[in-house]
Motif scaffolding. Structure first.
Motif, mmCIF file in Angstrom:
data_model
loop_
_atom_site.group_PDB
_atom_site.id
_atom_site.type_symbol
_atom_site.label_atom_id
_atom_site.label_comp_id
_atom_site.label_asym_id
_atom_site.label_seq_id
_atom_site.Cartn_x
_atom_site.Cartn_y
_atom_site.Cartn_z
ATOM 1 N N THR A 255 -4.518 11.061 -68.175
ATOM 2 C CA THR A 255 -5.154 12.269 -68.675
ATOM 3 C C THR A 255 -4.192 13.453 -68.629
ATOM 4 O O THR A 255 -4.105 14.232 -69.571
ATOM 5 C CB THR A 255 -6.412 12.582 -67.850
ATOM 6 N N GLY A 256 -3.460 13.557 -67.528
ATOM 7 C CA GLY A 256 -2.565 14.699 -67.374
ATOM 8 C C GLY A 256 -1.398 14.647 -68.341
ATOM 9 O O GLY A 256 -1.108 15.628 -69.011
ATOM 10 N N TYR A 257 -0.728 13.526 -68.413
ATOM 11 C CA TYR A 257 0.430 13.435 -69.290
ATOM 12 C C TYR A 257 0.023 13.068 -70.716
ATOM 13 O O TYR A 257 0.358 13.767 -71.661
ATOM 14 C CB TYR A 257 1.430 12.397 -68.764
ATOM 15 N N ALA A 258 -0.697 11.941 -70.860
ATOM 16 C CA ALA A 258 -0.945 11.416 -72.205
ATOM 17 C C ALA A 258 -2.191 12.008 -72.862
ATOM 18 O O ALA A 258 -2.445 11.765 -74.034
ATOM 19 C CB ALA A 258 -1.057 9.890 -72.153
ATOM 20 N N GLY A 259 -2.984 12.773 -72.106
ATOM 21 C CA GLY A 259 -4.128 13.448 -72.714
ATOM 22 C C GLY A 259 -5.277 12.537 -73.095
ATOM 23 O O GLY A 259 -6.072 12.870 -73.967
ATOM 24 N N LEU A 260 -5.378 11.359 -72.464
ATOM 25 C CA LEU A 260 -6.480 10.444 -72.767
ATOM 26 C C LEU A 260 -7.485 10.503 -71.618
ATOM 27 O O LEU A 260 -7.092 10.544 -70.464
ATOM 28 C CB LEU A 260 -5.967 9.016 -72.912
ATOM 29 N N VAL A 261 -8.769 10.487 -71.961
ATOM 30 C CA VAL A 261 -9.783 10.582 -70.919
ATOM 31 C C VAL A 261 -10.273 9.193 -70.558
ATOM 32 O O VAL A 261 -10.505 8.366 -71.429
ATOM 33 C CB VAL A 261 -10.976 11.425 -71.399
ATOM 34 N N SER A 262 -10.419 8.936 -69.272
ATOM 35 C CA SER A 262 -11.052 7.697 -68.854
ATOM 36 C C SER A 262 -12.234 8.026 -67.962
ATOM 37 O O SER A 262 -12.119 8.842 -67.059
ATOM 38 C CB SER A 262 -10.062 6.821 -68.094
ATOM 39 N N LEU A 263 -13.363 7.397 -68.256
ATOM 40 C CA LEU A 263 -14.525 7.569 -67.397
ATOM 41 C C LEU A 263 -14.639 6.388 -66.442
ATOM 42 O O LEU A 263 -15.676 6.155 -65.857
ATOM 43 C CB LEU A 263 -15.798 7.696 -68.236
ATOM 44 N N ALA A 264 -13.551 5.634 -66.297
ATOM 45 C CA ALA A 264 -13.645 4.405 -65.511
ATOM 46 C C ALA A 264 -12.583 4.258 -64.431
ATOM 47 O O ALA A 264 -12.217 3.133 -64.105
ATOM 48 C CB ALA A 264 -13.589 3.200 -66.451
ATOM 49 N N PRO A 265 -12.067 5.340 -63.827
ATOM 50 C CA PRO A 265 -11.013 5.123 -62.826
ATOM 51 C C PRO A 265 -11.471 4.234 -61.675
ATOM 52 O O PRO A 265 -10.736 3.361 -61.226
ATOM 53 C CB PRO A 265 -10.664 6.532 -62.341
ATOM 54 N N LEU A 266 -12.710 4.429 -61.205
ATOM 55 C CA LEU A 266 -13.164 3.643 -60.063
ATOM 56 C C LEU A 266 -13.460 2.205 -60.430
ATOM 57 O O LEU A 266 -13.473 1.330 -59.576
ATOM 58 C CB LEU A 266 -14.391 4.290 -59.420
ATOM 59 N N THR A 267 -13.719 1.939 -61.711
ATOM 60 C CA THR A 267 -13.926 0.558 -62.134
ATOM 61 C C THR A 267 -12.663 -0.242 -61.880
ATOM 62 O O THR A 267 -12.720 -1.371 -61.370
ATOM 63 C CB THR A 267 -14.297 0.511 -63.618
ATOM 64 N N PHE A 268 -11.519 0.357 -62.203
ATOM 65 C CA PHE A 268 -10.257 -0.342 -61.948
ATOM 66 C C PHE A 268 -10.012 -0.469 -60.443
ATOM 67 O O PHE A 268 -9.468 -1.476 -59.982
ATOM 68 C CB PHE A 268 -9.102 0.366 -62.637
ATOM 69 N N ALA A 269 -10.422 0.549 -59.679
ATOM 70 C CA ALA A 269 -10.304 0.447 -58.227
ATOM 71 C C ALA A 269 -11.156 -0.722 -57.740
ATOM 72 O O ALA A 269 -10.730 -1.519 -56.892
ATOM 73 C CB ALA A 269 -10.746 1.750 -57.566
ATOM 74 N N GLY A 270 -12.370 -0.835 -58.299
ATOM 75 C CA GLY A 270 -13.269 -1.916 -57.910
ATOM 76 C C GLY A 270 -12.682 -3.278 -58.235
ATOM 77 O O GLY A 270 -12.742 -4.207 -57.421
ATOM 78 N N ILE A 271 -12.105 -3.400 -59.424
ATOM 79 C CA ILE A 271 -11.484 -4.674 -59.797
ATOM 80 C C ILE A 271 -10.349 -4.983 -58.818
ATOM 81 O O ILE A 271 -10.180 -6.121 -58.381
ATOM 82 C CB ILE A 271 -10.970 -4.624 -61.252
ATOM 83 N N GLY A 272 -9.584 -3.931 -58.471
ATOM 84 C CA GLY A 272 -8.507 -4.118 -57.505
ATOM 85 C C GLY A 272 -9.038 -4.627 -56.178
ATOM 86 O O GLY A 272 -8.484 -5.563 -55.583
ATOM 87 N N ALA A 273 -10.146 -4.030 -55.704
ATOM 88 C CA ALA A 273 -10.719 -4.439 -54.424
ATOM 89 C C ALA A 273 -11.198 -5.892 -54.484
ATOM 90 O O ALA A 273 -10.927 -6.691 -53.582
ATOM 91 C CB ALA A 273 -11.874 -3.516 -54.050
ATOM 92 N N VAL A 274 -11.907 -6.230 -55.579
ATOM 93 C CA VAL A 274 -12.439 -7.591 -55.718
ATOM 94 C C VAL A 274 -11.301 -8.607 -55.744
ATOM 95 O O VAL A 274 -11.326 -9.614 -55.021
ATOM 96 C CB VAL A 274 -13.289 -7.699 -57.004
ATOM 97 N N LEU A 275 -10.277 -8.324 -56.550
ATOM 98 C CA LEU A 275 -9.156 -9.267 -56.652
ATOM 99 C C LEU A 275 -8.463 -9.439 -55.301
ATOM 100 O O LEU A 275 -8.120 -10.542 -54.904
ATOM 101 C CB LEU A 275 -8.151 -8.779 -57.698
#
Lengths: 237, 755
Positions: B360-380
């Motif tokens: 978001t800061g550099y590339a200007g794209l919005v994600s409403l899912a940062p914690l989803t990736f955190a969750g996938i990381g935790a599960v894996l």
């Protein structure tokens, strides 16, 4: 002389409006070619077609005798097409230097920093190297657009009204620069409303009106062409 | 057959409610250009308010309806338009989108505050208990009313838009805003009207839906997903198509409901339960529709970006990283075990927030899912063999990065709100369909093993906190390297002008995919390094929203900003868990902070940085600042001041007094004495904090420190001689740039601009 760029019966339709209706024109190698015409004549649309931002409804664009119709925008710069934008499209939050550097890096030149410095110097922007592009006055911003396009090492440079926002001295300097580019082997296609600049630097001029080429020729021929005077130049004699 | 009729009727009435919601969304979007993420939250607030006046206060239904739909909702719409969004008219789409996300977060907070979940009376629909027989099926009045309301709204909107002056002006504004303005329409007033109307429609949908699903903050808020799906079906333009989309969605849901009761319906597919399928229908619908949208066209004249991030300097970055690590070693040595655990949570949040820096800061794209990736990381990480092996961690990061890129790929054709919605849909899909599977979180928890590093026991809080701060420092330095690299410049260039980037040879799809992959990789660390028992609730969509908000508010372009945002989020949970009485305030704060964004799109961190800039360029002040910290450290180590005193004094000194040092150096006479007095009193209170606030719990103490720092800082600022602000070159200088500052101020004096 050989043609670097050939436009063959290119038509572009926006809904019910024909922005270009069957345009044919050539841009000779190592020339400065002017593209003039009233607002809404289709000049920027033609630029967009050449850059691949817009696909022509019919017709073909040839670069070096090769059809480039389906080539996506980002691949055309590697083929040697560079451009500036009439409505500035600078990287407004990057510095002047980084604007040019990004272009040099995208063109994969061997020493991007040196290339960027060189172009900035060429356009007389050295004093503003570290200025944020969004804070430049319009004149300098236009010059930065040119510097950035040049850093991509184009063979064909499309300039969309580079002189608007420049004062007389700057416009004169731009004219000198264009001649310099020509001698460096860069072919220039120039859209401009400043007639004195156009008439001074161009080898060949195409006049566009309502999506049609209404005249082509040398500056002298164009200045005395009655239909051009009618459509565009008006009372200017 | 009768069943089919029954479910068709259910489908149509549900569809009718969706149609009401989506038509409201559409009306505001087309006239004001703001895609209101908070639309569902308005409906939710309306449903709760209706319940309050109708069932708690016993108003009659017509009076309650007039009060809510005729007064409350339009007022809410107007206030949102005037107060929250008007200042953002010139901001980028990302900023405007975030403002409505902030609204949504604030509304969720307010609703949970006013209407706590316990002791709730049931929400009864209109004419509850009375049924009508339609084709031999008993249908409740609420459903009939929903259907009638949808038809009435469809007809009403048609008449409004085509037959009334206001409606014709609305359409004119949609067509060409500036042309309509030139011809006497007033876009601002029309936008206000459409916000009022849109809010009422959201309210009506919310009330009708609440009767079907009962009062629940999050499900009612997520009603908006259905509205999004229908609105996207209408391409955000066409009302009839939007209605059609809503009906199709309602019917699909109803038939799935019917199918799930049948014996032929598979309970599992490939070992995965299909139970969440109906709940996920709107989201799947939305995701598919977004995927089917045509490739976003390159457009000229994109909004000028106001937000900007300075290029991080290596020396400052390394200093910052070192200070972070050293102070975490020092601070955790003084902290109690439970406070260390809170610090760990804050650091995890900081990692999640910093994952948005490249994206978001550099590339200007919005994600409403940062914690989803955190969750996938935790599960894996929990499933990975090796039990916390560092190789497993690397594998997890790489896999999540790939998932990030792959998930993003179809979405990459989209931009702005469409892209944001697609990431939101992805977050919901993963929550409903994947995280809820018994296989993924067995009995609702997964055990993430602590990372095994020889000689360090990361299952203990202190080493874990220190390790996390090291991890953050490393990620921060990598991001500095990224921002200073060719790819980092390309990210920023793409944010500023994708069109120019493409003409210069940038492959936009590749660049976006890389940004997503990097962001997902960093976010996965926030999950994989959070050792312990974790639940899917930690990684839901609504929890991702504050992450995005605080990232943007605290300055998503800078790593320091992201750290600040994470700490803020962390301290928020600390406050909430230690002082239950202020839990509700902490729920609302992220949203309210988000709404303040219109004033300073660069975020808090850069404001603080601006405050420190004069200090770093004034050697005397810098020396004073550093010796002050040293003195505090010394006093603490010989036990003259306590650990709390050290912390408080450090905050007051660092944030309240140090930024004022250069100005104090040039202030003279009585004001200087006064300033020094205030500073001394502030530091005195801070140093003996423990004795003064002995009986106050941690949360109250934190509040007291904040109040003290604000009071001291502002008092000094008001008294001392102001230092001239550094002038910025601006495009309006009109060629005055050739003059020296002296010449300029001389001419300013000559024409009496300044005395």
């Amino acid at each position: 002389m050989t043609a670097l760029l050939e436009i063959r019966s290119v038509a572009v339709r926006f809904g019910g409006v024909m922005a270009l209706s069957g345009v044919d024109l050539d841009v000779q190698k190592d020339s400065i070619t002017g593209l003039i015409g009233p607002n809404g004549a289709g000049k920027t649309t033609l630029f967009n077609v050449i850059c691949g931002i817009r696909q022509p409804t019919t017709g073909v664009v040839l670069l070096d005798n090769k059809e480039i119709n389906g080539v996506p925008t980002q691949k055309r710069s590697a083929m040697g097409i560079g451009r500036t934008f009439q409505r500035l499209e600078l990287f407004t939050t990057l510095s002047v230097f980084d604007n040019v550097l990004v272009a040099a890096e995208l063109a994969r030149v061997s020493n991007p920093h040196a290339v960027a410095r060189e172009q900035i110097e060429l356009l007389g922007l050295t004093d503003r190297t570290d200025t944020i592009a969004g804070e430049l006055p319009t004149g300098s911003a236009r010059l930065l657009e040119v510097a950035r396009a040049l850093a991509g090492r184009p063979r064909l440079l499309l300039l969309d009204e580079p002189a608007s926002g420049l004062d007389d001295v700057e416009t004169q300097q731009l004219g000198v620069l264009l001649q310099q580019l020509k001698s460096l082997g860069i072919t220039v296609l120039l859209v401009e409303h400043d007639m004195s600049l156009i008439m001074k630097v161009c080898d060949q001029i195409h006049v566009l009106d309502l999506g049609n080429v209404i005249a082509s020729g040398t500056p002298d021929q164009i200045q005395h062409n009655p239909s051009v005077i009618d459509a565009y130049l008006g009372a200017v004699r | 057959m009768q069943q089919l009729v029954a479910y068709t009727i259910i489908g149509l009435t549900t569809g009718a409610i969706y149609a009401l919601a989506s038509s409201g969304l559409l009306v505001t979007y087309v006239t004001s250009g703001v895609f209101n993420i908070a639309h569902g939250a308005i409906g939710m607030i309306a449903a709760f308010s209706y319940w309050q006046v109708r069932f708690e206060w016993g108003w009659s239904a017509p009076v309650a309806l007039i009060a809510i739909l005729g007064v409350l909702c339009p007022t809410l719409g107007l206030v949102i338009d005037r107060v929250a969004l008007r200042g953002l008219a010139q901001a980028t789409e990302v900023t405007r989108l975030t403002a409505t996300v902030a609204l949504m977060a604030a509304f969720i907070g307010i609703a949970t505050w006013i209407w706590p979940p316990e002791n709730r009376q049931p929400f009864r629909g209109f004419f509850d208990g009375n049924n009508v027989s339609v084709l031999g099926v008993n249908v409740g009045w609420n459903k009939i009313i929903a259907l009638i309301a949808a038809i009435a709204v469809a007809v009403g909107l048609r008449i409004l838009l085509y037959k009334t002056r206001l409606g014709i002006q609305m359409r004119a504004v949609v067509d060409d805003r500036s042309l309509a303005e030139l011809n006497g329409a007033r876009p601002a007033r029309i936008a206000s009207a459409s916000w009022a109307l849109g809010a009422s429609l959201a309210g009506l949908a919310g009330i009708l839906l609440a009767a079907e699903v009962q009062l629940n903050v999050v499900p009612l808020t997520l009603l908006v997903i259905n509205a999004y799906a229908a609105a996207i079906f209408g391409r955000l333009k066409s009302l009839p198509l939007t209605f059609l989309g809503a009906m199709a969605l309602g019917l699909t849901e109803a038939y799935l409901l019917w199918g799930q009761g049948q014996s032929w319906f598979p309970e599992t597919i490939g070992g995965f339960s299909t139970a969440g399928l109906r709940q996920a229908t709107p989201t799947i619908f939305l995701f598919l529709l977004l995927m089917l949208l045509p490739q976003a066209k390159l457009r000229a004249g994109a909004a000028r970006v106001r937000e900007r991030s300075a290029i991080p300097q290596w020396n400052i970055a390394i200093l910052g990283a070192a200070v972070l690590v050293i102070s975490s070693i020092a601070v955790t040595g003084m902290m109690t075990r439970s406070n260390t655990i809170y610090l760990i949570q804050a650091l995890i949040m900081a990692l999640a927030v910093v994952s948005l820096v490249p994206l978001t800061g550099y590339a200007g794209l919005v994600s409403l899912a940062p914690l989803t990736f955190a969750g996938i990381g935790a599960v894996l990480m929990s499933k990975m063999p090796g039990d916390g092996n560092i190789v497993s961690l690397i594998a997890v990061v790489v896999v999540v990065a790939l998932i990030g890129a792959v998930v993003a790929l179809p979405a990459l054709r989209l931009e702005g709100i469409y892209l944001a919605l697609a990431t939101g849909a992805f977050a919901l899909l993963v929550s409903i369909l994947v995280f809820n599977q018994g296989k993924i979180f067995s009995n609702g928890v997964a055990e993430v093993p602590p990372l095994r590093i020889p000689g360090v026991d990361l299952s203990q809080p202190r080493p874990k906190a220190i390790f996390l701060s090291v991890a953050f420092a490393v990620v921060g330095l990598l991001l500095v390297a990224l921002r200073r690299s060719s790819l980092g410049r390309q990210f920023v260039a793409m944010k500023d002008s994708p069109l120019a980037g493409a003409t210069l040879g940038m492959n936009l799809v590749r660049t976006k995919a890389l940004a997503f992959a990097m962001s997902a990789a960093i976010a996965s660390l926030a999950g994989a390094l959070d050792a312990g028992k974790v639940a899917p609730d930690n990684y839901t969509f609504d929890r991702s929203l504050p992450i995005l908000l605080l990232a943007i508010v605290s300055g998503v372009g800078s790593i320091g900003g992201a750290f600040f945002g994470g700490m803020l989020l962390g301290s928020n949970t600390v406050l909430a868990s230690i002082v239950p009485s202020i839990t509700n305030i902490t729920r609302v704060t992220p949203g309210l902070i988000g709404l303040s964004m219109g004033r300073n799109p660069n975020g808090t961190a850069s404001q603080i940085a601006t405050g420190f800039r004069p200090v770093t360029s004034h050697p005397q002040s810098l020396l004073t600042a550093l010796s002050g910290i040293g003195a505090l450290w010394l006093l603490t180590s010989v036990d003259i001041i306590s650990h709390w005193g050290f912390f408080a004094a450090l905050v007051i000194w660092g944030l309240g007094i140090v930024p004022n040092l250069p100005a104090l150096a040039v202030t003279s006479g009585r004001s200087r004495v006064l300033c020094l007095l205030i500073a001394a009193v502030g530091m005195g209170i801070a140093a003996f904090f423990d004795d003064i606030f002995e009986a106050v719990p941690t949360g109250g103490r934190l509040l007291a420190i904040i109040v003290l720092f604000v009071v001291v800082g502002n008092a000094i600022r008001r008294i001392h001689t102001p230092v001239a602000p550094t002038t910025k070159s601006s495009p309006d200088l009109m060629g005055l740039t050739g003059f020296t500052p002296e010449e300029l101020s001389q001419s300013d004096r000559a024409i009496k601009v300044v005395p």
